[in-house]
Every structure is written in structure tokens, then in C-alpha cells.
Motif scaffolding. Structure first.
Motif, mmCIF file in Angstrom:
data_model
loop_
_atom_site.group_PDB
_atom_site.id
_atom_site.type_symbol
_atom_site.label_atom_id
_atom_site.label_comp_id
_atom_site.label_asym_id
_atom_site.label_seq_id
_atom_site.Cartn_x
_atom_site.Cartn_y
_atom_site.Cartn_z
ATOM 1 N N ALA A 45 36.467 46.552 52.778
ATOM 2 C CA ALA A 45 35.258 45.753 52.981
ATOM 3 C C ALA A 45 34.069 46.665 53.286
ATOM 4 O O ALA A 45 34.243 47.757 53.840
ATOM 5 C CB ALA A 45 35.472 44.762 54.121
ATOM 6 N N TRP A 166 39.359 40.856 54.698
ATOM 7 C CA TRP A 166 37.964 41.047 54.287
ATOM 8 C C TRP A 166 37.030 40.239 55.182
ATOM 9 O O TRP A 166 35.998 40.741 55.642
ATOM 10 C CB TRP A 166 37.815 40.628 52.835
ATOM 11 C CG TRP A 166 36.436 40.756 52.265
ATOM 12 C CD1 TRP A 166 35.382 39.895 52.435
ATOM 13 C CD2 TRP A 166 35.947 41.811 51.420
ATOM 14 N NE1 TRP A 166 34.280 40.328 51.758
ATOM 15 C CE2 TRP A 166 34.596 41.506 51.118
ATOM 16 C CE3 TRP A 166 36.514 42.966 50.882
ATOM 17 C CZ2 TRP A 166 33.811 42.318 50.303
ATOM 18 C CZ3 TRP A 166 35.742 43.776 50.069
ATOM 19 C CH2 TRP A 166 34.406 43.457 49.793
ATOM 20 N N ALA A 177 36.815 39.710 47.492
ATOM 21 C CA ALA A 177 37.867 39.045 48.266
ATOM 22 C C ALA A 177 38.595 38.034 47.403
ATOM 23 O O ALA A 177 39.828 37.917 47.450
ATOM 24 C CB ALA A 177 37.265 38.368 49.495
#
Length: 314
Positions: A45, A166, A177
Motif C-alpha cells: 500500500a 490494504w 486492492a
């Protein structure tokens, strides 16, 4: 002597469960996959979490996965006792009582969801709660025993962990995601149907309407090929996003070429060939499917490491 009475006697046998019995109740092998994919979702992320917060998030995602496993074992104890692959699980083996499994599952569900919300954000906690509900109720209690599409729809439960990871970091859902979710979602049917090809009798004995039981092995082979082909653009699409890069794309091309070739090989086989070599190709495809998923997510992680060093990414 019926299988049901054997199950009842096993669960009535006095036994003092140990720590290991409760660990098995949480499906540790499934939990390890959940932890790995959730960790990858968190680490790739664009927002970094403090290491302590990240560890806490993964811990409670793991507990949530374990809660799902315990609830699944509680509900499926009767069919687990019939199937050779699952007969030694804690409840049918008489090591843990069904009521204890239910209490563990419910307790860990509450703890994991509340603590994940406190450690990260409410969206991540909500996704974890929905994942537990989906696996325990929608899949285990409804889909698994009612439709041959059980593993197709139910695969969503196993696909949520990277998305949850995420969201723990970012607080929102993104294309990246969703594609990590879709990768696992589309991978799940060929993975489990390959298992069902050489475990058909187990599912038949337990009354579980897997595709091999309701439509036969020939149709299942065709479905495996179709879903494997549909998986290719998802994997390549994920490699083309911000979590991907040249390394991820190369890994995706090689893995998907191998996966499709394996599916074509299964599609061309008939039962005479399969029985002659004891379903060797089907078992090999099943094992490769595990490597396929692991290497895809390992590539995401490696790409993130290269990117942080200024070497990877698009």
C-alpha cells in the motif's frame, strides 16, 4: 454402524484438549495463506504503518481467519467425520467438543474485529467482520451444501485478506486492492476443483454438491480451463497497476502460461488416463496452484522492495 453414530461417539469420548488441538481448530495452514496475502496487501500500500501497528493489524486479521476456521469446523463437523481428508480434525476426532469450537469461533471473531478497528480503522474492521460472516454463514451454512457454485461464490471469503491489509494502511479501497482480491477470487475455483477431481468420492460420501459430484469430472475439467483462462487478464492487470512493475509482469506471464498449459492438459485427459496414473496430473496442478498464488504475491512484495530502492515499479 452409521457414520453419524461414529461421529456422535467420537465427540462424546472424554478427552482433555491441549493447546495444539485448539490451534488445529483455527486451520493454521489456511491462516498462513491469509496472513501472507494480508501482509502483502498492507506492505504494498502507498501508506506506511508503524511496525507495531502493522504487526497488530496482521495479528488480528490472523485471529479473524482462525475464528472463521473454528466456526466452519463447528458447523461442518458432521461431514468432516465422513470425509477421509477431514476426519482427523479436532471435532470429529473427539479432541474438541462442538460447543467449545463455537465458543472459540465467536470469541475470536469479536476480539479480532474490535481490536482491528481500534488498531487501524473502522472500514478494515468492517471488512474483517464481513469476511468472517461470509465464510461462516454464507459459504459454510448455505452455499457449501446447496450449490455446485459453492466454491465460486464462497471464494470471496479467502480473497478479502489482501484488501483488508490494504485498507488497514490506507483507510480506503482502490483498484490495486480490488485486483488483489480478484486474483484470489478467480484462482480459487480451479484450485479447489483440481482437488475435487481426485477427492470426488469424499465429497460424494459427505453429500457436498461439488461440481465433480453434480456435473462429473469431464465438466469440471472444462470449468477449470475456463476459469484459468479468465484468471490471466486479472493477473496481468494487477501487474500493470502501481503495485506491479517489470518483475511482477514477468512473473505473471510465466506463471499464467504454466497454469493455462496445466489446465489444458487436465482438459484433454479422460478418466481412463487419470485413474491409470492415480490422478498424477490433477495432483500436480493442485500443487502448482499453491505455488502460483504464493509467487504472485511474493512478486508484489519484491516489486515494492525494488520500488523503495528506486529500482522497481512503472
Amino acid at each position: 454402524m452409521s457414520d453419524t453414530s461414529a461421529y456422535q461417539r467420537a465427540t462424546a469420548t472424554p478427552y482433555e484438549p491441549g493447546f495444539g488441538d485448539y490451534v488445529q481448530l483455527l486451520k493454521p495452514r489456511v491462516m498462513s495463506l491469509v496472513v501472507f496475502t494480508a501482509l502483502v496487501g498492507l506492505l504494498v500500500a502507498p501508506v506506511s504503518l508503524h511496525p507495531v501497528v502493522a504487526f497488530t493489524a496482521i495479528l488480528f486479521i490472523a485471529l479473524g481467519a482462525g475464528a472463521s476456521g473454528a466456526l466452519n469446523m463447528w458447523w461442518d463437523a458432521d461431514i468432516d467425520a465422513v470425509m477421509k481428508r477431514t476426519a482427523k480434525r479436532p471435532i470429529p476426532a473427539g479432541k474438541v467438543q462442538a460447543g467449545e469450537a463455537l465458543a472459540v469461533g465467536l470469541g475470536l471473531s469479536g476480539i479480532s474485529v474490535v481490536m482491528l478497528g481500534l488498531a487501524t480503522n473502522l472500514l478494515a474492521a468492517g471488512l474483517l467482520a464481513f469476511t468472517i460472516f461470509f465464510y461462516a454463514v454464507v459459504y459454510s451454512m448455505w452455499l457449501k451444501r446447496s450449490t455446485p457454485q459453492n466454491i465460486v461464490i464462497g471464494g470471496a471469503a479467502g480473497a478479502f485478506p489482501p484488501m483488508i491489509g490494504w485498507v488497514c494502511a490506507t483507510g480506503s479501497v482502490s483498484v490495486e486492492a480490488f485486483l488483489m482480491f480478484a486474483l484470489i477470487f478467480m484462482w480459487t475455483p480451479p484450485h479447489f476443483w483440481a482437488l475435487a477431481l481426485f477427492m470426488k468420492e469424499d465429497y460424494h460420501a459427505a453429500g457436498v454438491p461439488m461440481l465433480t459430484v453434480t456435473h462429473g469430472r469431464k465438466a469440471t475439467r472444462a470449468h477449470i480451463l475456463a476459469y484459468t483462462i479468465l484468471l490471466v487478464p486479472v493477473a496481468l492487470g494487477a501487474a500493470a497497476t502501481q503495485i506491479g512493475g517489470p518483475l511482477t509482469l514477468a512473473v505473471a506471464v510465466v506463471l499464467n502460461a504454466g497454469f493455462v498449459l496445466g489446465a489444458v492438459r487436465l482438459w484433454r485427459r479422460d478418466e481412463v488416463m487419470a485413474q491409470a496414473d492415480n490422478y498424477a496430473a490433477e495432483k500436480a496442478f493442485f500443487r502448482f496452484s499453491l505455488l502460483y498464488l504464493f509467487l504472485h504475491f511474493a512478486a508484489f512484495l519484491a516489486e515494492a522492495a525494488l520500488k523503495s530502492a528506486g529500482l522497481g515499479g512503472w
